[in-house]
Design a protein around this motif. Structure first.
Motif, PDB file in Angstrom:
ATOM      1  N   ALA A  57     -42.889  22.808  49.615  1.00 33.18           N
ATOM      2  CA  ALA A  57     -42.805  21.374  49.333  1.00 33.18           C
ATOM      3  C   ALA A  57     -44.211  20.784  49.259  1.00 33.18           C
ATOM      4  CB  ALA A  57     -42.001  20.665  50.416  1.00 33.18           C
ATOM      5  N   VAL A  59     -46.069  17.366  49.377  1.00 32.66           N
ATOM      6  CA  VAL A  59     -45.760  16.023  49.867  1.00 32.66           C
ATOM      7  C   VAL A  59     -47.011  15.149  49.808  1.00 32.66           C
ATOM      8  CG1 VAL A  59     -44.818  14.712  51.802  1.00 32.66           C
ATOM      9  CG2 VAL A  59     -44.117  17.083  51.462  1.00 32.66           C
ATOM     10  N   ASP A 124     -39.669   9.876  49.630  1.00 35.32           N
ATOM     11  CA  ASP A 124     -40.888  10.616  49.290  1.00 35.32           C
ATOM     12  C   ASP A 124     -40.885  11.986  49.957  1.00 35.32           C
ATOM     13  OD1 ASP A 124     -42.069   8.485  47.789  1.00 35.32           O
ATOM     14  OD2 ASP A 124     -42.468   7.465  49.684  1.00 35.32           O
ATOM     15  N   VAL A 125     -40.148  12.102  51.051  1.00 36.91           N
ATOM     16  CA  VAL A 125     -40.044  13.382  51.756  1.00 36.91           C
ATOM     17  C   VAL A 125     -38.762  13.382  52.583  1.00 36.91           C
ATOM     18  CG1 VAL A 125     -41.374  12.565  53.759  1.00 36.91           C
ATOM     19  CG2 VAL A 125     -41.246  15.026  53.269  1.00 36.91           C
ATOM     20  N   PRO A 144     -39.170  16.157  47.728  1.00 38.87           N
ATOM     21  CA  PRO A 144     -39.797  17.265  48.462  1.00 38.87           C
ATOM     22  C   PRO A 144     -39.161  17.380  49.847  1.00 38.87           C
ATOM     23  CG  PRO A 144     -41.471  15.916  47.408  1.00 38.87           C
ATOM     24  CD  PRO A 144     -40.165  15.186  47.229  1.00 38.87           C
ATOM     25  N   THR A 145     -38.681  18.577  50.156  1.00 38.16           N
ATOM     26  CA  THR A 145     -37.941  18.787  51.402  1.00 38.16           C
ATOM     27  C   THR A 145     -38.674  19.792  52.278  1.00 38.16           C
ATOM     28  OG1 THR A 145     -35.830  18.292  50.331  1.00 38.16           O
ATOM     29  CG2 THR A 145     -35.744  19.529  52.392  1.00 38.16           C
TER      30      THR A 145
END
Length: 322
Positions: A57, A59, A124-125, A144-145
């Motif tokens: 991810a 971020v 956003d995350v 994004p994870t």
């Protein structure tokens, strides 16, 4: 002719001045363009790339819209003063109950995320852990994870790695360094005490009259592996859900210290683990006779383990047991 010549000269002069002015204006515009380009570069968002066992991810640093599906990470962000937007509001620990208010968006439960609501938040995350691992791809399609599991076979290093990941994303490295140093000092103090005693401990989780045991390298094994409490039975199967046991087993094992995690209290049910546990058999153990049965707070141990606040509270509870 003379008048015409003078007129022609004046017109030519005006044209020259106009050309110079246009050139200067063009130069000014070009300078502004360069300046804007420089500002744009200066304002480019810095990112953090987190690699984990489910993927990767990227971020933005200090993300604004944060969705959290792990109560340990939520308690860490709360401790660091980081705002979040969405949380699963079912069974939120009491010490984090402010996140159950309307100030935060309910994004489902730990096991059943509300993906429609999450998508609408435009996060956003998103932070997830083991309970949501099977749904990672669905989260990653939205934002994004970051998958932050806790490796109970290497508890402290796994915990620190998670904390440092969070600190890097939110520019909290200095604060986290101090927090982890303090935790190391407190753990060392516990280890000094446990190294000087032969008392053996047993960890059990109680729920609805049933009991399961946890040994080294298990979900709650840091009591043995990290804090140094010697196990009353070192052959307990290492697992997330524990090994089913009977009250006769507790008597036969006869621990000097009995650590009890009340799952029912953690999730808010009415049943009493204490009433079912302290029966005639358990009352014959050294732990009961010496007043060494300790009921650990299931909010920290069961619901939000691996968080900055929960880790400090877990340390305090084990300190008090010694």
């Amino acid at each position: 002719m003379k008048k015409l010549s003078i007129f022609a000269i004046l017109m030519a002069f005006i044209l020259v001045l106009g050309a110079c002015g246009n050139k200067d204006a063009g130069s000014g515009k070009e300078d502004n363009s360069n300046s804007a380009s420089g500002d744009s570069k200066a304002e480019e968002t810095e990112t953090v790339t987190v690699k984990h066992e489910l993927g990767e991810a990227t971020v933005d640093k200090n993300p604004g819209n944060v969705v959290v599906f792990d109560f340990g990470i939520l308690d860490t962000l709360d401790e660091l003063g980081v705002d979040v937007k969405g949380v699963p509001q079912t069974n939120i620990p009491k010490y984090l109950e402010k996140y159950a208010s309307d100030d935060y968006t309910n994004v489902g439960s730990l096991k059943e995320p509300d993906f429609e609501t999450i998508h609408a938040l435009k996060p956003d995350v998103i932070f997830i852990s083991g309970r949501q691992a099977d749904l990672y791809d669905q989260f990653a399609e939205i934002a994004p994870t970051v998958y932050i599991p806790l490796d109970t076979t290497d508890y402290v290093n796994s915990f620190k790695e998670n904390m440092n990941t969070v600190a890097e994303i939110f520019n909290k490295e200095d604060e986290m360094k101090e927090e982890l140093a303090d935790i190391d000092d407190r753990i060392a103090g516990i280890q000094e005490k446990t190294s000087k005693t032969d008392d053996k401990g047993l960890i059990v989780l109680g729920t609805e009259g049933k009991v399961s045991a946890y040994g080294p390298a298990s979900r709650f094994g840091l009591i043995h592996d990290v804090f140094g409490v010697k196990p009353a039975d070192d052959s307990i199967e290492a697992s997330t859900h524990g090994q089913n046991i009977t009250f006769e087993y507790i008597l036969d094992t006869n621990p000097d210290i009995l650590y009890v995690i009340d799952r029912d209290a953690a999730i808010g049910t009415d049943s009493s683990v204490k009433a079912s546990l302290e029966n005639d058999l358990v009352q014959k153990t050294n732990a009961f006779k010496n007043d060494k049965i300790f009921y650990l707070d299931g909010q920290y141990w069961y619901l939000s383990g691996g968080g900055l606040q929960s880790m400090k509270e877990m340390i305090t509870e084990v300190e008090n047991s010694l």
